[in-house]
Design a protein around this motif. Structure first.
Motif, PDB file in Angstrom:
ATOM      1  N   LEU A  88       0.835  -1.202   0.000  1.00 46.00           N
ATOM      2  CA  LEU A  88       0.000   0.000   0.000  1.00 46.00           C
ATOM      3  C   LEU A  88       0.871   1.255   0.000  1.00 46.00           C
ATOM      4  CD1 LEU A  88      -2.813   1.240   0.097  1.00 46.00           C
ATOM      5  CD2 LEU A  88      -2.757   0.985   2.587  1.00 46.00           C
ATOM      6  N   ALA A  89       1.925   1.258   0.790  1.00 42.70           N
ATOM      7  CA  ALA A  89       2.839   2.408   0.813  1.00 42.70           C
ATOM      8  C   ALA A  89       3.504   2.595  -0.548  1.00 42.70           C
ATOM      9  CB  ALA A  89       3.897   2.219   1.900  1.00 42.70           C
ATOM     10  N   ALA A  90       3.926   1.503  -1.161  1.00 41.65           N
ATOM     11  CA  ALA A  90       4.551   1.606  -2.484  1.00 41.65           C
ATOM     12  C   ALA A  90       3.567   2.182  -3.495  1.00 41.65           C
ATOM     13  CB  ALA A  90       5.058   0.234  -2.933  1.00 41.65           C
ATOM     14  N   ILE A  91       2.327   1.741  -3.440  1.00 35.39           N
ATOM     15  CA  ILE A  91       1.317   2.281  -4.354  1.00 35.39           C
ATOM     16  C   ILE A  91       1.113   3.767  -4.090  1.00 35.39           C
ATOM     17  CG2 ILE A  91      -1.135   2.214  -4.986  1.00 35.39           C
ATOM     18  CD1 ILE A  91      -1.001  -0.860  -4.451  1.00 35.39           C
ATOM     19  N   GLU A 127       5.741  -3.333 -11.792  1.00 33.60           N
ATOM     20  CA  GLU A 127       6.593  -2.343 -11.112  1.00 33.60           C
ATOM     21  C   GLU A 127       6.645  -2.596  -9.612  1.00 33.60           C
ATOM     22  OE1 GLU A 127       5.937   1.363 -14.241  1.00 33.60           O
ATOM     23  OE2 GLU A 127       4.445   0.983 -12.679  1.00 33.60           O
ATOM     24  N   LEU A 128       5.525  -3.036  -9.034  1.00 34.48           N
ATOM     25  CA  LEU A 128       5.532  -3.411  -7.618  1.00 34.48           C
ATOM     26  C   LEU A 128       6.458  -4.591  -7.387  1.00 34.48           C
ATOM     27  CD1 LEU A 128       1.729  -3.073  -6.771  1.00 34.48           C
ATOM     28  CD2 LEU A 128       3.587  -1.746  -5.745  1.00 34.48           C
ATOM     29  N   ALA A 129       6.435  -5.562  -8.294  1.00 37.22           N
ATOM     30  CA  ALA A 129       7.311  -6.738  -8.179  1.00 37.22           C
ATOM     31  C   ALA A 129       8.774  -6.319  -8.218  1.00 37.22           C
ATOM     32  CB  ALA A 129       6.995  -7.740  -9.285  1.00 37.22           C
ATOM     33  N   GLU A 130       9.106  -5.321  -9.040  1.00 39.46           N
ATOM     34  CA  GLU A 130      10.482  -4.823  -9.100  1.00 39.46           C
ATOM     35  C   GLU A 130      10.893  -4.201  -7.766  1.00 39.46           C
ATOM     36  OE1 GLU A 130      10.883  -2.151 -12.422  1.00 39.46           O
ATOM     37  OE2 GLU A 130      10.113  -3.660 -13.829  1.00 39.46           O
ATOM     38  N   ILE A 131       9.995  -3.468  -7.148  1.00 42.66           N
ATOM     39  CA  ILE A 131      10.296  -2.832  -5.859  1.00 42.66           C
ATOM     40  C   ILE A 131      10.557  -3.882  -4.786  1.00 42.66           C
ATOM     41  CG2 ILE A 131       9.288  -1.485  -3.958  1.00 42.66           C
ATOM     42  CD1 ILE A 131       7.862   0.210  -6.113  1.00 42.66           C
ATOM     43  N   PHE A 132       9.730  -4.918  -4.750  1.00 41.76           N
ATOM     44  CA  PHE A 132       9.824  -5.911  -3.673  1.00 41.76           C
ATOM     45  C   PHE A 132      10.667  -7.130  -4.021  1.00 41.76           C
ATOM     46  CE2 PHE A 132       6.031  -3.467  -2.655  1.00 41.76           C
ATOM     47  CZ  PHE A 132       6.295  -3.146  -1.343  1.00 41.76           C
ATOM     48  N   GLY A 133      11.100  -7.222  -5.271  1.00 42.62           N
ATOM     49  CA  GLY A 133      11.924  -8.356  -5.666  1.00 42.62           C
ATOM     50  C   GLY A 133      11.162  -9.671  -5.691  1.00 42.62           C
ATOM     51  N   LYS A 134       9.852  -9.586  -5.776  1.00 40.22           N
ATOM     52  CA  LYS A 134       9.030 -10.796  -5.877  1.00 40.22           C
ATOM     53  C   LYS A 134       7.671 -10.432  -6.436  1.00 40.22           C
ATOM     54  CE  LYS A 134       7.130 -10.903  -1.189  1.00 40.22           C
ATOM     55  NZ  LYS A 134       6.989 -11.714   0.001  1.00 40.22           N
ATOM     56  N   GLU A 135       7.000 -11.432  -6.963  1.00 41.08           N
ATOM     57  CA  GLU A 135       5.672 -11.245  -7.539  1.00 41.08           C
ATOM     58  C   GLU A 135       4.687 -10.798  -6.458  1.00 41.08           C
ATOM     59  OE1 GLU A 135       3.064 -11.004 -10.600  1.00 41.08           O
ATOM     60  OE2 GLU A 135       5.162 -11.546 -10.795  1.00 41.08           O
ATOM     61  N   ILE A 136       3.820  -9.880  -6.806  1.00 38.82           N
ATOM     62  CA  ILE A 136       2.774  -9.423  -5.882  1.00 38.82           C
ATOM     63  C   ILE A 136       1.505 -10.179  -6.251  1.00 38.82           C
ATOM     64  CG2 ILE A 136       1.467  -7.441  -5.016  1.00 38.82           C
ATOM     65  CD1 ILE A 136       4.545  -7.363  -4.502  1.00 38.82           C
ATOM     66  N   ARG A 172      -7.078  -7.734  -1.200  1.00 42.61           N
ATOM     67  CA  ARG A 172      -7.355  -7.244   0.165  1.00 42.61           C
ATOM     68  C   ARG A 172      -7.382  -5.720   0.201  1.00 42.61           C
ATOM     69  NH1 ARG A 172      -4.329 -11.701   1.741  1.00 42.61           N
ATOM     70  NH2 ARG A 172      -2.356 -10.569   1.738  1.00 42.61           N
ATOM     71  N   LEU A 173      -6.420  -5.098  -0.466  1.00 45.36           N
ATOM     72  CA  LEU A 173      -6.360  -3.635  -0.469  1.00 45.36           C
ATOM     73  C   LEU A 173      -7.559  -3.039  -1.216  1.00 45.36           C
ATOM     74  CD1 LEU A 173      -2.533  -3.173  -1.158  1.00 45.36           C
ATOM     75  CD2 LEU A 173      -3.729  -3.038   1.047  1.00 45.36           C
ATOM     76  N   VAL A 189      -3.881   2.787  -7.956  1.00 47.16           N
ATOM     77  CA  VAL A 189      -3.808   4.091  -7.302  1.00 47.16           C
ATOM     78  C   VAL A 189      -4.544   4.002  -5.968  1.00 47.16           C
ATOM     79  CG1 VAL A 189      -3.667   5.404  -9.474  1.00 47.16           C
ATOM     80  CG2 VAL A 189      -5.896   4.919  -8.464  1.00 47.16           C
ATOM     81  N   THR A 190      -4.227   4.911  -5.072  1.00 44.51           N
ATOM     82  CA  THR A 190      -4.955   4.971  -3.809  1.00 44.51           C
ATOM     83  C   THR A 190      -6.283   5.691  -4.024  1.00 44.51           C
ATOM     84  OG1 THR A 190      -3.768   6.980  -3.200  1.00 44.51           O
ATOM     85  CG2 THR A 190      -2.897   4.892  -2.350  1.00 44.51           C
ATOM     86  N   THR A 191      -7.177   5.548  -3.055  1.00 47.52           N
ATOM     87  CA  THR A 191      -8.527   6.118  -3.147  1.00 47.52           C
ATOM     88  C   THR A 191      -8.760   7.127  -2.031  1.00 47.52           C
ATOM     89  OG1 THR A 191      -9.416   4.430  -1.698  1.00 47.52           O
ATOM     90  CG2 THR A 191      -9.401   3.927  -4.077  1.00 47.52           C
ATOM     91  N   GLU A 192      -9.924   7.764  -2.066  1.00 45.65           N
ATOM     92  CA  GLU A 192     -10.312   8.627  -0.947  1.00 45.65           C
ATOM     93  C   GLU A 192     -10.448   7.799   0.324  1.00 45.65           C
ATOM     94  OE1 GLU A 192     -13.687  11.217  -1.344  1.00 45.65           O
ATOM     95  OE2 GLU A 192     -12.414  12.766  -2.219  1.00 45.65           O
ATOM     96  N   GLY A 193     -10.821   6.531   0.176  1.00 44.78           N
ATOM     97  CA  GLY A 193     -10.891   5.630   1.337  1.00 44.78           C
ATOM     98  C   GLY A 193      -9.541   5.486   2.007  1.00 44.78           C
TER      99      GLY A 193
END
Length: 192
Positions: free
Chosen positions: A108-111, A121-130, A137-138, A160-164
């Motif tokens: 969530l923070a990365a997003i 791109e998330l997988a690149e940040i964490f070095g593993k498949e998301i 869940r998010l 992207v993040t939401t107003e929620g």
């Protein structure tokens, strides 16, 4: 159903303003999330500044346990942080907790900091498949949504993040996020 008298021209100015404040307050109280300016404007006169009414409400709540908060493109009533413990103790808000795993929070923070962002791109940040379950869940908690398609081969979805998300974390906008470097220094996120 009769149309609501928004102008209240039969009332003296002070009482008219007080009634408009009460209407805006009632809408904010009843709403489950942030209320847009256009929606608040539907309950007051055409020449009324919704922003001034919100400012007066905020001033009226100065000594109260709650306040008017700007969240994304709207406003909502929020409990002041000093009363969070009392609310948790008496109002069973644990039932409404986000209940996120540590890795979910990291994703969530990365997003939030890199949006719009693809799963690749998330997988690149964490070095593993998301996995889809993390994104699910998010999304199910209303914290993320799909953004524009990425301008690359296959046009993958972005997130992207939401107003929620803003409401859940007490942010008025993404500009209120802590600096990434401060989070990294505190060991909350990686140095990436």
């Amino acid at each position: 159903m009769a149309e609501m008298d928004r102008e209240l021209s039969d009332l003296p100015p002070a009482l008219r303003w007080q009634e408009w404040m009460r209407r805006v307050e009632a809408v904010l109280f009843a709403a489950s999330g942030p209320v847009a300016r256009e929606d608040l404007a539907r309950v007051v006169g055409d020449a009324v500044s919704v922003e001034l009414i919100l400012g007066d409400l905020e001033a009226a709540y100065e000594e109260r346990a709650f306040t008017v908060a700007k969240v994304g493109e709207g406003w909502m009533l929020r409990t002041r942080p000093g009363y969070a413990e009392a609310v948790r103790a008496a109002a069973h808000v644990a039932d409404r907790a986000l209940d996120l795993k540590e890795f979910d929070v990291a994703v969530l923070a990365a997003i939030a900091y890199h949006q719009p962002i693809t799963r690749e791109e998330l997988a690149e940040i964490f070095g593993k498949e998301i996995g889809r379950e993390v994104i699910g869940r998010l999304h199910d908690r209303g914290l993320i949504g799909t953004g524009p398609r990425a301008p690359k081969r296959g046009a993958p979805y972005t997130f992207v993040t939401t107003e929620g998300f803003l409401a859940a974390f007490g942010l008025g906008s993404l500009r209120d996020l802590p600096e990434w470097e401060a989070l990294a220094d505190a060991g909350i996120v990686g140095q990436g």
